[in-house]
Design an enzyme around this catalytic site. Structure first.
Site, mmCIF file in Angstrom:
data_model
loop_
_atom_site.group_PDB
_atom_site.id
_atom_site.type_symbol
_atom_site.label_atom_id
_atom_site.label_comp_id
_atom_site.label_asym_id
_atom_site.label_seq_id
_atom_site.Cartn_x
_atom_site.Cartn_y
_atom_site.Cartn_z
ATOM 1 N N LYS A 24 0.981 -1.280 -0.027
ATOM 2 C CA LYS A 24 -0.087 0.183 0.177
ATOM 3 C C LYS A 24 0.842 1.312 -0.136
ATOM 4 O O LYS A 24 2.032 1.323 0.448
ATOM 5 C CB LYS A 24 -1.077 -0.154 1.367
ATOM 6 C CG LYS A 24 -1.985 -0.892 1.030
ATOM 7 C CD LYS A 24 -3.111 -0.926 1.952
ATOM 8 C CE LYS A 24 -4.295 -1.885 1.475
ATOM 9 N NZ LYS A 24 -5.351 -1.836 2.667
ATOM 10 N N ARG B 8 -3.451 -10.190 4.960
ATOM 11 C CA ARG B 8 -4.178 -10.112 3.608
ATOM 12 C C ARG B 8 -2.997 -9.604 2.717
ATOM 13 O O ARG B 8 -2.572 -8.428 2.911
ATOM 14 C CB ARG B 8 -5.356 -9.200 3.408
ATOM 15 C CG ARG B 8 -6.261 -9.117 1.922
ATOM 16 C CD ARG B 8 -7.519 -8.376 1.979
ATOM 17 N NE ARG B 8 -8.092 -8.298 0.825
ATOM 18 C CZ ARG B 8 -7.755 -7.593 -0.180
ATOM 19 N NH1 ARG B 8 -6.780 -6.768 -0.053
ATOM 20 N NH2 ARG B 8 -8.659 -7.708 -1.262
#
Length: 287
Positions: free
Chosen positions: A232, A266
């Protein structure tokens, strides 16, 4: 009344269509995006052959769950019609469930109709980035299906969330958000609820790191914690890099997330996450 620490030490399990998954050891959720515009270009799988090959690879590398997404949630993404998301997601679920009947499949969607149809084709978990905010029927749908539900925090939509990053106390406000929604879901009879703070969703880079540093605070909710940090922008912007160069940073932050209580990671890169969990487990065994 049980103490917060006692609640958290309880062994957590998920009822996966009658099978119990234990979370006493952290698990890995592999990301499989069936979209043409996922923020990480190497995780876009469109053809049947590519979808099956990636599913097989992630399962072989140690993924306990495969999370299938047909709607890119990157900031500012273009909207996708219900019909298009259904076509992408349900077809992928059907395809993988047929080839790998024992695989635990999650569907990354905020639409209740996608959740319902995916469940009918073999999906075992619903992963909702909106926490029920973008579809008024989502809570009643997952409750009626009695399917494990991942409750994530986000403000606005993927198209507008960058405009909703003002908080007085981000940790307190997200905790209250989870408390309210967990209560609603439990009153509707849903038993298996997981929480995800939503790194990158309506949060600045600084807010993301604040959340990570206070991640163990969410233990007071007594719900398994899923963390999605993989590649991210909080990582690659901090490192002045790109998503393609953010694996090392992802690995570092995943270890921090485990230390602070994450039950599920995740990730795009399953092999590396498996190694992180093995090392984390070795630390715990020897302390």
């Amino acid at each position: 009344m049980k103490s917060d620490s006692y609640i958290y030490r309880q062994t957590k399990t998920l009822n996966i269509r009658g099978r119990l998954m234990t979370l006493s050891t952290p698990q890995i959720m592999g990301i499989l995006n069936v979209t043409p515009d996922s923020f990480f270009a190497e995780n876009r799988f469109i053809t049947e052959a590519a979808i099956l090959a990636q599913a097989e690879k992630m399962l072989a590398e140690g993924a306990s769950i495969i999370d299938i997404g047909g709607y890119s949630s990157r900031p500012g993404t273009q909207d996708v019609s219900l019909e298009e998301e259904l076509s992408r997601t349900v077809n992928a679920v059907k395809l993988i469930a047929k080839r790998f009947p024992n695989a635990i499949l999650s569907v990354d969607t905020f639409r209740s109709e996608v959740a319902r149809q995916a469940f009918c084709e073999g999906a075992c978990i619903i992963n909702d980035i909106s926490g029920g905010e973008l579809d008024a029927n989502m809570f009643s749908t997952v409750a009626s299906l009695n399917i494990p539900y991942i409750l994530m925090h986000m403000r606005g939509t993927p198209q507008t969330m960058k405009n909703h990053t003002t908080y007085d106390n981000i940790v307190k406000e997200i905790t209250e958000y989870f408390q309210q929604k967990i209560s609603i879901l439990q009153n509707m009879g849903l038993k298996d609820i997981l929480i995800d703070p939503g790194f990158g969703f309506a949060k600045t880079t600084e807010q993301n790191f604040r959340l990570l540093s206070h991640l163990n605070h969410f233990k007071i909710l007594g719900a398994p914690l899923l963390v999605g940090l993989s590649r991210k922008s909080m990582i690659w912007k901090t490192l002045n890099a790109e998503p393609s160069n953010a694996l090392n940073g992802t690995t570092a932050l995943n270890m921090i997330a485990l230390i602070k209580g994450a039950s599920i990671l995740r990730v795009h890169d399953v092999k590396e996450a498996t190694e992180v969990i093995k090392l984390y487990s070795a630390i715990n065994i020897n302390t």
